[in-house]
Design an enzyme around this catalytic site. Structure first.
Site, mmCIF file in Angstrom:
data_model
loop_
_atom_site.group_PDB
_atom_site.id
_atom_site.type_symbol
_atom_site.label_atom_id
_atom_site.label_comp_id
_atom_site.label_asym_id
_atom_site.label_seq_id
_atom_site.Cartn_x
_atom_site.Cartn_y
_atom_site.Cartn_z
ATOM 1 N N HIS A 62 -65.406 -91.513 -58.577
ATOM 2 C CA HIS A 62 -64.929 -90.364 -57.787
ATOM 3 C C HIS A 62 -63.758 -89.639 -58.447
ATOM 4 C CE1 HIS A 62 -67.222 -92.542 -54.520
ATOM 5 N NE2 HIS A 62 -67.821 -91.380 -54.699
ATOM 6 N N ASP A 86 -70.785 -90.102 -48.894
ATOM 7 C CA ASP A 86 -69.848 -91.224 -48.703
ATOM 8 C C ASP A 86 -68.406 -90.743 -48.609
ATOM 9 O OD1 ASP A 86 -68.720 -91.304 -51.615
ATOM 10 O OD2 ASP A 86 -70.885 -91.218 -51.831
ATOM 11 N N GLU A 106 -74.743 -82.173 -47.797
ATOM 12 C CA GLU A 106 -75.370 -83.504 -47.892
ATOM 13 C C GLU A 106 -76.690 -83.454 -47.118
ATOM 14 O OE1 GLU A 106 -74.877 -87.018 -49.019
ATOM 15 O OE2 GLU A 106 -76.828 -86.929 -48.007
ATOM 16 N N ASP A 137 -80.576 -79.637 -47.627
ATOM 17 C CA ASP A 137 -80.929 -79.887 -49.028
ATOM 18 C C ASP A 137 -80.101 -78.948 -49.917
ATOM 19 O OD1 ASP A 137 -82.143 -80.042 -51.536
ATOM 20 O OD2 ASP A 137 -84.174 -80.181 -50.708
ATOM 21 N N GLY A 138 -79.380 -79.530 -50.863
ATOM 22 C CA GLY A 138 -78.533 -78.737 -51.764
ATOM 23 C C GLY A 138 -79.324 -77.715 -52.561
ATOM 24 N N ASP A 155 -72.708 -84.490 -56.780
ATOM 25 C CA ASP A 155 -72.516 -85.939 -56.584
ATOM 26 C C ASP A 155 -73.805 -86.493 -55.982
ATOM 27 O OD1 ASP A 155 -71.610 -88.455 -55.979
ATOM 28 O OD2 ASP A 155 -70.011 -87.810 -54.641
ATOM 29 N N SER A 156 -74.831 -86.543 -56.812
ATOM 30 C CA SER A 156 -76.187 -86.775 -56.281
ATOM 31 C C SER A 156 -76.658 -88.200 -56.509
ATOM 32 C CB SER A 156 -77.153 -85.833 -57.002
ATOM 33 O OG SER A 156 -77.232 -86.193 -58.366
ATOM 34 N N ASP A 158 -80.112 -90.393 -57.969
ATOM 35 C CA ASP A 158 -80.844 -90.246 -59.240
ATOM 36 C C ASP A 158 -81.967 -89.202 -59.106
ATOM 37 O OD1 ASP A 158 -79.287 -92.167 -60.575
ATOM 38 O OD2 ASP A 158 -80.375 -93.768 -59.563
ATOM 39 N N PRO A 162 -84.978 -87.728 -52.714
ATOM 40 C CA PRO A 162 -84.335 -86.479 -52.276
ATOM 41 C C PRO A 162 -83.493 -85.805 -53.366
ATOM 42 C CG PRO A 162 -83.403 -88.412 -51.126
ATOM 43 C CD PRO A 162 -84.594 -88.889 -51.894
#
Ligand code: SAM
Length: 284
Positions: A62, A86, A106, A137-138, A155-156, A158, A162
């Protein structure tokens, strides 16, 4: 009886952590979410069985996804975080008083709810008044945005499930469009070490290079990620991540970190030869 969490890193490599107990297990509309307690790594969150974070080493991820861009950009007002439910990336951003707005997009509201309940260490700033959460959905969100942000942090998960759309050329192109003329995008860039991760990393680099004039990669050491050797992508419209930085300006802010510092920032862009070669192979 012993309880172990195991993630398969390749067909031939498993990574295991001894856990004391499973605190939560549930299925959202998008993925399975699990929370464990462990002696060595504290609390652990996994999504679809893949380790997302542990309390012991999340600070590395982070801090490094956040402070590199924050150090380079001289005038940050508005930041977009895509994924990151998170709250760890948001927590790092809230250390900067001059940031006026932090939008978190998110896809899975349950990740935020579960993180608030079980992961107070990362989720502690999600209620900061500057933070606005959009559960969407981004990939779709970013299509509608023009010239809006100074920094975008991807910050996804893999590049499957999604998270798949967040590694596409369309997505990177729309991030470019959503940034101001001197904007910066940083993305979770997979690992160069194992073949499957390296393929995803090269593919992402190729696509980002096609969208941004400056596209660099920097490395971090994350003990609980496959091979421990992880990369972030730094894509920028104007600023070079090492040559265009006022190190004294960042150091004078007095931001408290445990991993990030300005010499490490500069050094993290110096990559092993085999990684340089992999990146060069897809740059032309
Ligand atoms: N911060 C974590 C760490 O320490 O490694 C990394 C992962 S974070 C939990 C990834 C988040 O991205 C997940 O909560 C997931 O729901 C979210 N996500 C995946 N695909 C997405 C999409 N298309 N749009 C928005 N969020 C997405």
């Amino acid at each position: 009886m012993e309880l172990w969490y195991t993630e398969q890193h390749t067909e031939n490599v498993n990574f295991s952590i001894k856990v004391d107990k499973q605190l939560y297990s549930g299925k959202s509309d998008f993925q399975r979410i699990d929370i464990f307690d462990s002696k060595e790594f504290g609390r652990i969150m996994t999504l679809d069985g893949y380790l997302m974070l542990t309390e012991k080493d999340e600070f590395i991820y982070h801090e490094m996804i956040t402070h590199v861009a924050m150090c380079v950009h001289p005038n940050v007002r508005k930041v977009l975080v895509i994924g990151g439910g998170d709250g760890g990336t948001v927590r790092e951003l809230t250390k900067y008083d001059f940031i006026e707005a932090i939008d978190l997009v998110e896809i899975d509201e349950e990740v935020v709810d579960i993180s608030k309940k079980y992961l107070s260490q990362t989720a502690c700033k999600l209620d900061d008044p500057r933070v606005h959460c959009y559960f969407e959905d981004g990939l779709k969100y970013i299509r509608r945005v023009d010239d809006e942000y100074d920094i975008i942090l991807v910050d996804s998960t893999d590049p499957f499930g999604p998270g798949e759309g967040l590694f596409t050329r369309e997505f990177y192109g729309n991030c470019f469009k959503a940034l101001h003329e001197d904007g910066i995008m940083v993305n979770q860039h997979e690992s160069p070490f194992y073949e499957g991760d390296a393929y995803a990393m090269q593919r992402a680099h190729k696509r980002i290079c096609q969208s941004f004039p400056i596209s660099k990669v920097y490395q971090v050491h994350i003990p609980t990620y496959p091979s421990g050797h992880w990369l972030f992508g730094f894509a920028s419209k104007k600023y070079h991540p090492v040559k265009d930085v006022n190190w004294d300006r960042w150091n004078s802010l007095g931001i408290k970190t445990r991993y990030y510092n300005t010499p490490l920032h500069a050094g993290s862009f110096a990559l092993p030869t085999y990684v340089e070669e992999m990146l060069r192979d897809v740059e032309s």
